[in-house]
Design a protein around this motif. Structure first.
Motif, mmCIF file in Angstrom:
data_model
loop_
_atom_site.group_PDB
_atom_site.id
_atom_site.type_symbol
_atom_site.label_atom_id
_atom_site.label_comp_id
_atom_site.label_asym_id
_atom_site.label_seq_id
_atom_site.Cartn_x
_atom_site.Cartn_y
_atom_site.Cartn_z
ATOM 1 N N TYR A 16 1.017 -1.235 -0.013
ATOM 2 C CA TYR A 16 -0.313 -0.002 0.753
ATOM 3 C C TYR A 16 0.723 1.417 -0.021
ATOM 4 C CZ TYR A 16 -4.809 -2.817 0.495
ATOM 5 O OH TYR A 16 -5.485 -3.910 0.681
ATOM 6 N N PRO A 17 0.044 2.223 -0.335
ATOM 7 C CA PRO A 17 1.431 3.564 -0.209
ATOM 8 C C PRO A 17 2.123 4.039 1.171
ATOM 9 C CG PRO A 17 -1.127 4.065 -1.296
ATOM 10 C CD PRO A 17 -1.078 2.749 -0.713
ATOM 11 N N LYS A 18 2.732 4.488 0.737
ATOM 12 C CA LYS A 18 3.767 5.057 1.317
ATOM 13 C C LYS A 18 3.769 6.082 1.463
ATOM 14 C CE LYS A 18 7.089 0.867 2.014
ATOM 15 N NZ LYS A 18 8.368 0.355 2.505
ATOM 16 N N PRO A 19 4.411 6.763 2.724
ATOM 17 C CA PRO A 19 4.758 8.807 3.573
ATOM 18 C C PRO A 19 5.754 8.943 2.030
ATOM 19 C CG PRO A 19 5.441 7.415 4.860
ATOM 20 C CD PRO A 19 4.266 6.089 4.427
ATOM 21 N N PRO A 20 6.135 9.865 2.013
ATOM 22 C CA PRO A 20 5.373 11.032 1.896
ATOM 23 C C PRO A 20 3.566 10.998 1.739
ATOM 24 C CG PRO A 20 6.722 11.375 0.602
ATOM 25 C CD PRO A 20 7.258 10.106 0.746
ATOM 26 N N PHE A 21 3.250 11.669 2.069
ATOM 27 C CA PHE A 21 1.298 12.230 1.992
ATOM 28 C C PHE A 21 1.462 13.513 1.766
ATOM 29 C CE2 PHE A 21 1.182 7.664 3.959
ATOM 30 C CZ PHE A 21 0.945 7.102 3.090
ATOM 31 N N VAL A 22 0.149 13.999 1.148
ATOM 32 C CA VAL A 22 0.313 15.771 0.981
ATOM 33 C C VAL A 22 -0.511 15.620 2.404
ATOM 34 C CG1 VAL A 22 -0.092 15.572 -1.740
ATOM 35 C CG2 VAL A 22 -1.298 15.407 -0.541
ATOM 36 N N LYS A 23 -0.684 16.779 2.726
ATOM 37 C CA LYS A 23 -1.282 18.172 3.938
ATOM 38 C C LYS A 23 -2.321 17.803 3.619
ATOM 39 C CE LYS A 23 2.401 20.086 5.690
ATOM 40 N NZ LYS A 23 3.782 21.797 6.463
ATOM 41 N N GLN A 24 -3.413 17.461 4.024
ATOM 42 C CA GLN A 24 -4.970 17.337 3.447
ATOM 43 C C GLN A 24 -6.107 17.364 4.604
ATOM 44 O OE1 GLN A 24 -5.597 13.114 2.675
ATOM 45 N NE2 GLN A 24 -3.536 13.287 2.716
ATOM 46 N N PRO A 25 -6.181 18.874 4.944
ATOM 47 C CA PRO A 25 -6.508 19.078 6.582
ATOM 48 C C PRO A 25 -8.515 19.257 5.938
ATOM 49 C CG PRO A 25 -5.572 21.596 5.479
ATOM 50 C CD PRO A 25 -5.180 20.364 5.206
ATOM 51 N N GLN A 26 -8.676 18.243 7.277
ATOM 52 C CA GLN A 26 -10.407 18.291 6.763
ATOM 53 C C GLN A 26 -11.444 18.724 8.064
ATOM 54 O OE1 GLN A 26 -12.887 15.586 5.120
ATOM 55 N NE2 GLN A 26 -10.801 14.457 4.237
ATOM 56 N N GLU A 27 -12.278 19.209 8.009
ATOM 57 C CA GLU A 27 -13.122 19.667 9.378
ATOM 58 C C GLU A 27 -13.629 18.023 9.191
ATOM 59 O OE1 GLU A 27 -14.640 22.384 10.928
ATOM 60 O OE2 GLU A 27 -12.746 23.726 10.818
ATOM 61 N N ALA A 28 -13.303 18.018 10.915
ATOM 62 C CA ALA A 28 -13.625 16.748 12.129
ATOM 63 C C ALA A 28 -15.432 16.938 11.417
ATOM 64 C CB ALA A 28 -13.129 16.431 13.754
ATOM 65 N N PRO A 29 -15.926 15.483 11.315
ATOM 66 C CA PRO A 29 -15.133 14.303 11.021
ATOM 67 C C PRO A 29 -14.527 13.710 10.519
ATOM 68 C CG PRO A 29 -17.923 14.089 10.506
ATOM 69 C CD PRO A 29 -17.297 15.403 10.977
ATOM 70 N N GLY A 30 -14.732 15.095 9.051
ATOM 71 C CA GLY A 30 -13.703 14.333 7.407
ATOM 72 C C GLY A 30 -14.920 12.962 6.502
ATOM 73 N N LEU A 31 -14.266 13.454 5.538
ATOM 74 C CA LEU A 31 -14.642 12.094 4.796
ATOM 75 C C LEU A 31 -13.390 11.070 3.949
ATOM 76 C CD1 LEU A 31 -17.491 14.739 2.594
ATOM 77 C CD2 LEU A 31 -17.837 12.618 5.015
ATOM 78 N N ALA A 32 -14.576 10.190 4.225
ATOM 79 C CA ALA A 32 -12.744 9.622 2.579
ATOM 80 C C ALA A 32 -13.132 9.394 1.774
ATOM 81 C CB ALA A 32 -13.153 7.456 3.533
ATOM 82 N N SER A 33 -14.031 10.015 1.613
ATOM 83 C CA SER A 33 -13.690 10.518 0.011
ATOM 84 C C SER A 33 -13.212 11.033 -0.820
ATOM 85 C CB SER A 33 -15.663 10.873 -1.029
ATOM 86 O OG SER A 33 -15.638 11.654 -0.276
#
Ligand code: NAD
Ligand code: MG
Length: 299
Positions: A16-33
């Motif tokens: 599966y994917p490894k870091p680095p990942f991009v920053k991706q802030p969401q408001e909680a609770p957030g969406l998987a999509s």
């Protein structure tokens, strides 16, 4: 040469994917999509073999992440599944219901806030009515917000973490006991944080340690009644809980890097544990915590 139906061996470090990942802030609770890359909840990969045929499962936090992976696996193992989630997660929940129905099972979406005791009772009643009973309860919903200092945790935030992670499961489990028959299974999601708490997850880690005690105490109460109670302790898993404030965005970039597998887990990698713990096959497993943490952490 592979035999017919033989699965090739997979290297878990490269799966599966490894870091680095991009920053991706969401408001909680957030969406998987909205996550990049999208998490794998087993949508394309999980194959059932009828292990839970005809079972009736209620899963909190079943719209996304680990709860969604359990919901997909349960449906493909033959169970009907009711999921609970917050109203703002409706689009994620819709995807899960479609996946449950595509597996040929009945799926029910019951939105609502489990920090409310009366909703918890109503959730269980609605689930039991729609499913025609409940024989698997997965207490999986959770709140995790990283805060560096205890001094910056407000009473409201502390209360929200306790209410979501502890009171919700307490109220739901109490209500569910009116329905759970002999042979039923209760599964709670705890965390490696129960054993090795991070400095910035002060309130969250306490709830996860309490969930270990919840499991071990309740297993003793319910063993004589023939109901098993177990927990799952994930390590870092790629879910909206983490990207919507569960970690600071700097930590999202290298999320999972410190594990021996060098990457975060995907929800799909935990689904079979939830299946196993619900199955009659696991009849001597009660009061146990099963880990899946990529080579670090406990239990
Ligand atoms: P997730 O965000 O996909 O799932 C958590 C769910 O909790 C949300 O989808 C939401 O529906 C639900 N929720 C939150 N507050 C709620 C409320 N007030 N009322 C009703 N529902 C509410 O993330 P996830 O990581 O799959 O989380 C599932 C469980 O796994 C949580 O208990 C979490 O603590 C635990 N866990 C996650 C990790 C990880 O690294 N992702 C590691 C260890 C444990
Ligand atoms: Mg969600």
């Amino acid at each position: 040469m592979l035999e017919q139906n033989q699965k090739p061996l997979e290297n878990p470090a490269n799966k599966y994917p490894k870091p680095p990942f991009v920053k991706q802030p969401q408001e909680a609770p957030g969406l998987a999509s909205k996550m990049q890359p999208l998490p794998d909840h087993g949508e394309k990969s999980y194959k059932g073999t009828g292990r839970l045929l005809g079972r009736k499962a209620l899963i909190t936090g079943g719209d996304s992440g680990i709860g969604r992976a359990a919901a997909i696996a349960y449906a493909r193992e033959g169970a009907d599944v009711a999921i609970n989630y917050l109203p703002e997660e409706q689009s994620d929940a819709d995807e899960v219901i479609a996946l449950i129905e595509a597996a040929g099972r009945r799926g029910y979406a019951i939105p609502g806030d489990i920090t409310d005791e009366s909703f918890c009772k109503s959730l269980v009643e609605q689930a039991a009515e729609k499913l025609g009973g409940i024989d698997i309860l997965v207490n999986n919903a959770g709140r995790q917000q990283a805060v560096d200092s205890i001094l910056d945790i407000t009473t409201a935030a502390f209360d929200a973490t306790m209410k979501t992670n502890l009171y919700g499961a307490f109220w739901i489990t109490k209500a569910a006991l009116a329905y759970l028959p002999e042979g039923a299974s209760i599964i709670s999601t705890t965390s490696v944080q129960a054993y090795e708490p991070s400095e910035n997850l002060f309130d969250y880690a306490q709830t996860k340690a309490a969930i270990v005690a919840f499991v071990k105490s309740l297993a003793k109460q319910l063993g004589p009644k023939g109901i098993r109670v177990n927990g799952v302790a994930p390590g870092p898993v790629w879910t909206p809980l983490q990207t919507s404030g569960g970690q600071p965005q700097d930590a999202i970039v290298k999320f999972g890097e410190v594990t021996p597998l060098g990457r975060p887990g995907q929800p799909a990698e935990l689904a079979s544990i939830y299946v196993q713990l619900a199955d009659n096959d696991a009849s001597y497993a009660t009061g146990q915590i099963y880990g899946a943490a990529g080579g670090s952490g406990n239990p």
